[in-house]
Write a protein that holds these residues in place. Structure first.
Motif, PDB file in Angstrom:
ATOM      1  N   ALA A   1      57.612  23.585   5.880  1.00  0.00           N
ATOM      2  CA  ALA A   1      57.296  24.985   5.584  1.00  0.00           C
ATOM      3  C   ALA A   1      55.951  25.102   4.865  1.00  0.00           C
ATOM      4  O   ALA A   1      55.155  26.017   5.142  1.00  0.00           O
ATOM      5  CB  ALA A   1      58.408  25.611   4.750  1.00  0.00           C
ATOM      6  N   SER A   2      55.669  24.173   3.958  1.00  0.00           N
ATOM      7  CA  SER A   2      54.378  24.177   3.266  1.00  0.00           C
ATOM      8  C   SER A   2      53.232  23.963   4.238  1.00  0.00           C
ATOM      9  O   SER A   2      52.174  24.607   4.128  1.00  0.00           O
ATOM     10  CB  SER A   2      54.356  23.095   2.183  1.00  0.00           C
ATOM     11  N   TRP A   3      53.419  23.055   5.192  1.00  0.00           N
ATOM     12  CA  TRP A   3      52.359  22.812   6.167  1.00  0.00           C
ATOM     13  C   TRP A   3      52.151  24.006   7.081  1.00  0.00           C
ATOM     14  O   TRP A   3      51.017  24.304   7.486  1.00  0.00           O
ATOM     15  CB  TRP A   3      52.634  21.528   6.954  1.00  0.00           C
ATOM     16  N   ARG A   4      53.218  24.712   7.405  1.00  0.00           N
ATOM     17  CA  ARG A   4      53.054  25.941   8.190  1.00  0.00           C
ATOM     18  C   ARG A   4      52.202  26.952   7.429  1.00  0.00           C
ATOM     19  O   ARG A   4      51.321  27.601   8.003  1.00  0.00           O
ATOM     20  CB  ARG A   4      54.424  26.528   8.531  1.00  0.00           C
ATOM     21  N   ASP A   5      52.450  27.086   6.130  1.00  0.00           N
ATOM     22  CA  ASP A   5      51.649  27.995   5.311  1.00  0.00           C
ATOM     23  C   ASP A   5      50.186  27.551   5.269  1.00  0.00           C
ATOM     24  O   ASP A   5      49.265  28.379   5.322  1.00  0.00           O
ATOM     25  CB  ASP A   5      52.210  28.070   3.895  1.00  0.00           C
ATOM     26  N   ALA A   6      49.961  26.243   5.156  1.00  0.00           N
ATOM     27  CA  ALA A   6      48.595  25.719   5.102  1.00  0.00           C
ATOM     28  C   ALA A   6      47.849  25.986   6.401  1.00  0.00           C
ATOM     29  O   ALA A   6      46.665  26.355   6.397  1.00  0.00           O
ATOM     30  CB  ALA A   6      48.616  24.220   4.812  1.00  0.00           C
ATOM     31  N   PHE A   7      48.536  25.825   7.532  1.00  0.00           N
ATOM     32  CA  PHE A   7      47.899  26.089   8.815  1.00  0.00           C
ATOM     33  C   PHE A   7      47.549  27.573   8.957  1.00  0.00           C
ATOM     34  O   PHE A   7      46.469  27.930   9.443  1.00  0.00           O
ATOM     35  CB  PHE A   7      48.821  25.650   9.958  1.00  0.00           C
ATOM     36  N   ARG A   8      48.451  28.439   8.518  1.00  0.00           N
ATOM     37  CA  ARG A   8      48.165  29.878   8.570  1.00  0.00           C
ATOM     38  C   ARG A   8      46.936  30.215   7.722  1.00  0.00           C
ATOM     39  O   ARG A   8      46.158  31.109   8.080  1.00  0.00           O
ATOM     40  CB  ARG A   8      49.364  30.682   8.057  1.00  0.00           C
ATOM     41  N   ALA A   9      46.762  29.501   6.617  1.00  0.00           N
ATOM     42  CA  ALA A   9      45.677  29.815   5.689  1.00  0.00           C
ATOM     43  C   ALA A   9      44.302  29.615   6.307  1.00  0.00           C
ATOM     44  O   ALA A   9      43.336  30.259   5.882  1.00  0.00           O
ATOM     45  CB  ALA A   9      45.807  28.961   4.423  1.00  0.00           C
ATOM     46  N   PHE A  10      44.166  28.719   7.300  1.00  0.00           N
ATOM     47  CA  PHE A  10      42.858  28.593   7.955  1.00  0.00           C
ATOM     48  C   PHE A  10      42.862  29.172   9.365  1.00  0.00           C
ATOM     49  O   PHE A  10      41.937  28.947  10.144  1.00  0.00           O
ATOM     50  CB  PHE A  10      42.350  27.145   7.943  1.00  0.00           C
ATOM     51  N   GLY A  11      43.881  29.965   9.694  1.00  0.00           N
ATOM     52  CA  GLY A  11      43.854  30.733  10.927  1.00  0.00           C
ATOM     53  C   GLY A  11      44.622  30.154  12.098  1.00  0.00           C
ATOM     54  O   GLY A  11      44.617  30.739  13.186  1.00  0.00           O
ATOM     55  N   ALA A  12      45.288  28.996  11.914  1.00  0.00           N
ATOM     56  CA  ALA A  12      46.084  28.416  13.002  1.00  0.00           C
ATOM     57  C   ALA A  12      47.453  29.081  13.051  1.00  0.00           C
ATOM     58  O   ALA A  12      47.963  29.550  12.031  1.00  0.00           O
ATOM     59  CB  ALA A  12      46.238  26.914  12.799  1.00  0.00           C
ATOM     60  N   LYS A  13      48.037  29.109  14.221  1.00  0.00           N
ATOM     61  CA  LYS A  13      49.372  29.669  14.395  1.00  0.00           C
ATOM     62  C   LYS A  13      50.381  28.525  14.482  1.00  0.00           C
ATOM     63  O   LYS A  13      50.388  27.782  15.470  1.00  0.00           O
ATOM     64  CB  LYS A  13      49.423  30.523  15.666  1.00  0.00           C
ATOM     65  N   PRO A  14      51.221  28.353  13.451  1.00  0.00           N
ATOM     66  CA  PRO A  14      52.101  27.191  13.421  1.00  0.00           C
ATOM     67  C   PRO A  14      53.152  27.161  14.519  1.00  0.00           C
ATOM     68  O   PRO A  14      53.715  26.108  14.797  1.00  0.00           O
ATOM     69  CB  PRO A  14      52.744  27.271  12.033  1.00  0.00           C
ATOM     70  N   GLN A  15      53.419  28.300  15.152  1.00  0.00           N
ATOM     71  CA  GLN A  15      54.345  28.274  16.284  1.00  0.00           C
ATOM     72  C   GLN A  15      53.733  27.533  17.476  1.00  0.00           C
ATOM     73  O   GLN A  15      54.448  26.974  18.300  1.00  0.00           O
ATOM     74  CB  GLN A  15      54.716  29.701  16.721  1.00  0.00           C
ATOM     75  N   ARG A  16      52.397  27.519  17.543  1.00  0.00           N
ATOM     76  CA  ARG A  16      51.699  26.854  18.647  1.00  0.00           C
ATOM     77  C   ARG A  16      51.006  25.580  18.206  1.00  0.00           C
ATOM     78  O   ARG A  16      50.850  24.648  18.999  1.00  0.00           O
ATOM     79  CB  ARG A  16      50.657  27.804  19.247  1.00  0.00           C
ATOM     80  N   THR A  17      50.554  25.546  16.950  1.00  0.00           N
ATOM     81  CA  THR A  17      49.840  24.396  16.405  1.00  0.00           C
ATOM     82  C   THR A  17      50.655  23.853  15.241  1.00  0.00           C
ATOM     83  O   THR A  17      50.663  24.429  14.155  1.00  0.00           O
ATOM     84  CB  THR A  17      48.443  24.806  15.908  1.00  0.00           C
ATOM     85  N   ARG A  18      51.354  22.770  15.470  1.00  0.00           N
ATOM     86  CA  ARG A  18      52.262  22.234  14.454  1.00  0.00           C
ATOM     87  C   ARG A  18      51.657  21.016  13.769  1.00  0.00           C
ATOM     88  O   ARG A  18      50.899  20.260  14.381  1.00  0.00           O
ATOM     89  CB  ARG A  18      53.598  21.854  15.096  1.00  0.00           C
ATOM     90  N   SER A  19      52.012  20.821  12.512  1.00  0.00           N
ATOM     91  CA  SER A  19      51.620  19.590  11.836  1.00  0.00           C
ATOM     92  C   SER A  19      52.190  18.406  12.611  1.00  0.00           C
ATOM     93  O   SER A  19      53.185  18.522  13.338  1.00  0.00           O
ATOM     94  CB  SER A  19      52.142  19.577  10.401  1.00  0.00           C
ATOM     95  N   SER A  20      51.545  17.257  12.471  1.00  0.00           N
ATOM     96  CA  SER A  20      52.006  16.077  13.207  1.00  0.00           C
ATOM     97  C   SER A  20      53.432  15.711  12.842  1.00  0.00           C
ATOM     98  O   SER A  20      54.220  15.279  13.698  1.00  0.00           O
ATOM     99  CB  SER A  20      51.066  14.902  12.944  1.00  0.00           C
ATOM    100  N   ALA A  21      53.805  15.897  11.576  1.00  0.00           N
ATOM    101  CA  ALA A  21      55.167  15.549  11.155  1.00  0.00           C
ATOM    102  C   ALA A  21      56.190  16.472  11.802  1.00  0.00           C
ATOM    103  O   ALA A  21      57.254  16.028  12.258  1.00  0.00           O
ATOM    104  CB  ALA A  21      55.282  15.605   9.631  1.00  0.00           C
TER     105      ALA A  21
END
Length: 243
Positions: free
Chosen positions: A70-90
């Motif tokens: 969940a933290s990584w999803r928030d981090a991705f959103r913070a620079f404009g990535a969409k975590p539903q499409r761009t997921r952290s490697s983990a």
């Protein structure tokens, strides 16, 4: 060894990244003396343990609700990535673990298993292909990223503001830990490597160290002369060491 220490001393995390996530920590592990090869019984057992661990974790809650994911999803959103499409490697690995993790080579299999077991993004780079030191920064949009699309080699440019790992030759990993470039990926001929463990709150320092310690223990069996150097980079301090 001096070469590993020098490389880690050159590693940098840009202040703009810490401004985005002051809780970010990068634990870098540089390794030399690896004996490369395909997967073996030990790496297979580690992968099977990671798959079982993921299944247990995901019976309790969906992957996106695991605290570190969940933290990584928030981090991705913070620079404009969409975590539903761009997921952290983990997160991507945890999603695959239920049906079976990939089997690549024993070096890649080890760090993928550690990532799933500890629910932390882990990257692996071939240091023989590195030019200069690793840097994590927010892209200006002009850096080159070499990848493959449709079976052909292509060059992409990250979006301006995207968080990327780079060396002097270009981007080595896009969107923090989303996709690695081909130039520095681990192969069955890799003998010297850099591993990057990415941590955000609520992952504790003790949990980060536990993941690193298990990774180092597994790497040490991949050659009689394996040498290891570690460095932690955080917003307020940097800790260097060897083992």
């Amino acid at each position: 060894m001096p070469e590993l220490s020098l490389l880690l001393a050159r590693a940098r995390v840009d202040g703009a990244v810490f401004a985005l996530r002051p809780d970010y920590r990068a634990l870098l592990i540089a390794v030399d003396g690896l004996v490369p090869g395909p997967g073996d019984d030990s790496s297979e057992a580690l992968l099977q343990g990671a798959e079982a661990s993921a299944r247990r974790a995901l019976t309790e809650r969906p992957v996106e609700e695991l605290p570190h994911m969940a933290s990584w999803r928030d981090a991705f959103r913070a620079f404009g990535a969409k975590p539903q499409r761009t997921r952290s490697s983990a997160e991507a690995l945890l999603r695959r673990a239920e049906s079976g993790l990939p089997r690549v080579n024993r070096l890649t299999d080890v760090y993928n298993a550690i990532s799933v077991l500890h629910q932390i993004p882990v990257g692996g780079e071939d240091l023989a292909k590195y030019i200069g030191g690793p840097r994590l920064l927010r892209s200006n949009g002009t850096e080159e990223f070499h990848t493959v699309a449709g079976g052909s080699d292509i060059t992409e440019h990250p979006a301006a503001g995207e968080v990327v790992w780079c060396d002097d030759a270009g981007v080595t990993c896009r969107r923090w830990n989303w996709r690695q470039g081909r130039r520095t990926q681990l192969t069955e001929t890799t003998t010297t490597a850099l591993f990057i463990l990415d941590a955000l709150d609520p992952l504790t320092g003790e949990q980060l160290d536990a993941a690193a310690d298990q990774l180092v223990a597994e790497l040490r069996r991949l050659g009689p002369d394996v040498q290891v150097q570690r460095r932690l980079i955080a917003a307020e301090s940097a800790v260097e060491g060897s083992s």
